[in-house]
Design an enzyme around this catalytic site. Sequence first.
Site, PDB file in Angstrom:
ATOM      1  N   LYS A  22       0.840  -1.214   0.000  1.00  0.00           N
ATOM      2  CA  LYS A  22       0.000   0.000   0.000  1.00  0.00           C
ATOM      3  C   LYS A  22       0.868   1.255   0.000  1.00  0.00           C
ATOM      4  O   LYS A  22       0.630   2.189  -0.773  1.00  0.00           O
ATOM      5  CB  LYS A  22      -0.903  -0.016   1.245  1.00  0.00           C
ATOM      6  CG  LYS A  22      -1.560   1.324   1.545  1.00  0.00           C
ATOM      7  CD  LYS A  22      -2.295   1.337   2.870  1.00  0.00           C
ATOM      8  CE  LYS A  22      -1.460   1.533   4.092  1.00  0.00           C
ATOM      9  NZ  LYS A  22      -1.318   2.891   4.626  1.00  0.00           N
ATOM     10  N   ASN A  23       1.883   1.276   0.881  1.00  0.00           N
ATOM     11  CA  ASN A  23       2.624   2.522   1.059  1.00  0.00           C
ATOM     12  C   ASN A  23       3.610   2.820  -0.077  1.00  0.00           C
ATOM     13  O   ASN A  23       4.225   3.878  -0.098  1.00  0.00           O
ATOM     14  CB  ASN A  23       3.323   2.537   2.424  1.00  0.00           C
ATOM     15  CG  ASN A  23       2.307   2.756   3.544  1.00  0.00           C
ATOM     16  OD1 ASN A  23       1.165   3.150   3.291  1.00  0.00           O
ATOM     17  ND2 ASN A  23       2.699   2.481   4.784  1.00  0.00           N
ATOM     18  N   ARG A  93      -3.583  10.355   4.500  1.00  0.00           N
ATOM     19  CA  ARG A  93      -2.239  10.903   4.601  1.00  0.00           C
ATOM     20  C   ARG A  93      -1.540  10.962   3.239  1.00  0.00           C
ATOM     21  O   ARG A  93      -0.829  11.918   2.917  1.00  0.00           O
ATOM     22  CB  ARG A  93      -1.432  10.026   5.564  1.00  0.00           C
ATOM     23  CG  ARG A  93      -0.040  10.510   5.824  1.00  0.00           C
ATOM     24  CD  ARG A  93      -0.074  11.833   6.530  1.00  0.00           C
ATOM     25  NE  ARG A  93       1.254  12.324   6.869  1.00  0.00           N
ATOM     26  CZ  ARG A  93       1.472  13.474   7.468  1.00  0.00           C
ATOM     27  NH1 ARG A  93       0.467  14.246   7.812  1.00  0.00           N
ATOM     28  NH2 ARG A  93       2.685  13.867   7.748  1.00  0.00           N
ATOM     29  N   CYS A 117      -4.293   8.132   9.602  1.00  0.00           N
ATOM     30  CA  CYS A 117      -4.775   7.265  10.677  1.00  0.00           C
ATOM     31  C   CYS A 117      -4.898   8.062  11.956  1.00  0.00           C
ATOM     32  O   CYS A 117      -4.270   9.096  12.141  1.00  0.00           O
ATOM     33  CB  CYS A 117      -3.854   6.070  10.831  1.00  0.00           C
ATOM     34  SG  CYS A 117      -4.578   4.585  10.133  1.00  0.00           S
ATOM     35  N   ARG A 122      -0.055  14.747  12.829  1.00  0.00           N
ATOM     36  CA  ARG A 122       0.793  14.287  11.717  1.00  0.00           C
ATOM     37  C   ARG A 122       1.309  15.544  11.017  1.00  0.00           C
ATOM     38  O   ARG A 122       0.813  15.935   9.958  1.00  0.00           O
ATOM     39  CB  ARG A 122      -0.008  13.411  10.746  1.00  0.00           C
ATOM     40  CG  ARG A 122      -0.702  12.196  11.356  1.00  0.00           C
ATOM     41  CD  ARG A 122       0.198  10.994  11.546  1.00  0.00           C
ATOM     42  NE  ARG A 122       0.741  10.411  10.340  1.00  0.00           N
ATOM     43  CZ  ARG A 122       0.187   9.391   9.681  1.00  0.00           C
ATOM     44  NH1 ARG A 122      -0.927   8.865  10.095  1.00  0.00           N
ATOM     45  NH2 ARG A 122       0.778   8.879   8.618  1.00  0.00           N
ATOM     46  N   ASP A 305       4.658   0.386  11.921  1.00  0.00           N
ATOM     47  CA  ASP A 305       3.425  -0.203  11.385  1.00  0.00           C
ATOM     48  C   ASP A 305       3.207  -1.644  11.833  1.00  0.00           C
ATOM     49  O   ASP A 305       2.187  -2.252  11.509  1.00  0.00           O
ATOM     50  CB  ASP A 305       3.413  -0.117   9.847  1.00  0.00           C
ATOM     51  CG  ASP A 305       3.301   1.322   9.373  1.00  0.00           C
ATOM     52  OD1 ASP A 305       2.968   2.194  10.193  1.00  0.00           O
ATOM     53  OD2 ASP A 305       3.565   1.575   8.177  1.00  0.00           O
ATOM     54  N   ILE A 327       8.058   6.665  16.881  1.00  0.00           N
ATOM     55  CA  ILE A 327       7.668   7.401  15.666  1.00  0.00           C
ATOM     56  C   ILE A 327       6.345   8.146  15.873  1.00  0.00           C
ATOM     57  O   ILE A 327       6.254   9.345  15.624  1.00  0.00           O
ATOM     58  CB  ILE A 327       7.528   6.452  14.442  1.00  0.00           C
ATOM     59  CG1 ILE A 327       8.762   5.560  14.296  1.00  0.00           C
ATOM     60  CG2 ILE A 327       7.242   7.246  13.165  1.00  0.00           C
ATOM     61  CD1 ILE A 327       9.994   6.194  13.760  1.00  0.00           C
ATOM     62  N   ARG A 396      -8.626  -0.108   4.858  1.00  0.00           N
ATOM     63  CA  ARG A 396      -7.790   0.955   4.289  1.00  0.00           C
ATOM     64  C   ARG A 396      -6.459   0.388   3.818  1.00  0.00           C
ATOM     65  O   ARG A 396      -5.830   0.933   2.922  1.00  0.00           O
ATOM     66  CB  ARG A 396      -7.470   2.021   5.357  1.00  0.00           C
ATOM     67  CG  ARG A 396      -8.627   2.888   5.705  1.00  0.00           C
ATOM     68  CD  ARG A 396      -8.187   3.938   6.678  1.00  0.00           C
ATOM     69  NE  ARG A 396      -7.405   4.946   5.962  1.00  0.00           N
ATOM     70  CZ  ARG A 396      -7.333   6.211   6.313  1.00  0.00           C
ATOM     71  NH1 ARG A 396      -7.984   6.631   7.380  1.00  0.00           N
ATOM     72  NH2 ARG A 396      -6.619   7.055   5.625  1.00  0.00           N
TER      73      ARG A 396
END
Length: 418
Positions: A22-23, A93, A117, A122, A305, A327, A396
Amino acid sequence: MDKISVEGGSRLYGRTVIGGMKNSALPVIYACLLIKDECIIENVPRVSDVENSLQILRGMGAYADFVGEHTVRIDASSVGGEIKDFPLVSKMRASSYLMGVLISRFGEAYLPMPGGCNFGARPIEQHLKGFSCLGATCSEENGLITIKAKEKLKSAKITLDKISVGATINTVLASVLVDGETVIENVAREPHVIDLINFLNACGAKIVHLGSKIAVEGVKKLHGIKYRIYPDMIESLTYMACVGVCGGEAELIGAEFSHISYVCDIFGKMGLEIKSDRERIIVKSRGNINGADVITAPYPLFPTDLHPQFAAMLCFANGGGTVTEEIFPGRFGYVAELQKMGAHIVREKNSVIISKSEMHAAELDATDLRAGAALIVASLGADGRSIVNNVGYIVRGYENIVGKISDLGGKIKFIKEI
Ligand code: EPU
């Protein structure tokens, strides 16, 4: 609201296919806005962040849609610089990548603050620092961001103050078509950053990633390409966590070991047996895992994650363990939910101290994407039938999580509420 029901307590045996990351798919999709040609992107996961991103591109005048099960075609040759769907942009995001591509292609970007999220602030000041160093002016008022380049952007030497995946990618996107050499220091080196760079280079860009530094030699234009997205490392690790907790053996087809060797080493010390070849990872567990202490950090270290899913594993681990979050300090929404299942978890500042617990089924609420995945990991290991609410967060980022865990023999069902 849709729910997932999980009947826990059995071992997992089976094989499933790991989808595209996904990222990396998200920045690659937005990067297509830099290209006045058709791009075919393969191995794109069907997750809602991807579907929403394609919708944003369509709203701007691009062709952007799935043309196969996991293949997307994007043609952004005739897009305008105006974003039509502000509410959709502010939900995600990844929509922050619109800043980099619009400033590059149109010299300006006007958009709402990107969402993301549900785990605290952020900020984007590092993204804006990148654009400012290239000569743009950036301002934010009432949740709306305006970025403008009065003249052509200029190459620069940029040192990010913080390692950030988003700021690294956005600075690369903004500089790829800028004359001269831009050097970005203190960059993120996640596989998704490398995937985006590989995509841009395949389209004609000249980008070199050298550890903590990226050098971008600007090119005049990018051309269309067919490109395949890396497999999703967090999806692989999540299913490995399920096997760790339940015991059993799973074959994860398409999973890439080199992206997750740091975590596999920790999993190995916890008692999981992991083998890999070019096409798969095979993970085995007796279900009687040992604890561990981890600290999240930028790649190649322990990924934030995986924090919630790892915390769920520790509830079943001999000797328990700790997770320290460096993080995203707000990433603890799962704690109260695991406590409903009997987990002994104490939170101290940005750490959780977890003891092995008698975990039982419960009705649970996903509070964000990875927290939702953690509840599924825990429910698979706990006796009885758990219900996980707020499935919208989970879809998501995980395609067909119910089908894939079923492939592994998990007793899991999607309950569609009308
Ligand atoms: N940060 C700043 N200022 C900035 C940018 C970031 O202070 O301008 C801070 C953040 O608050 C955080 C740290 O820097 O403390 C790292 O954030 P980063 O920018 O790396 O995260 P991101 O780009 O917003 C991406 C992923 C996240 C993943 C992080 C870290 C996407 C769409 N999101 O977010 O993915 O957790 O990198 O690897 O790629 C997820 O998939 O569950 C997810 C949240």
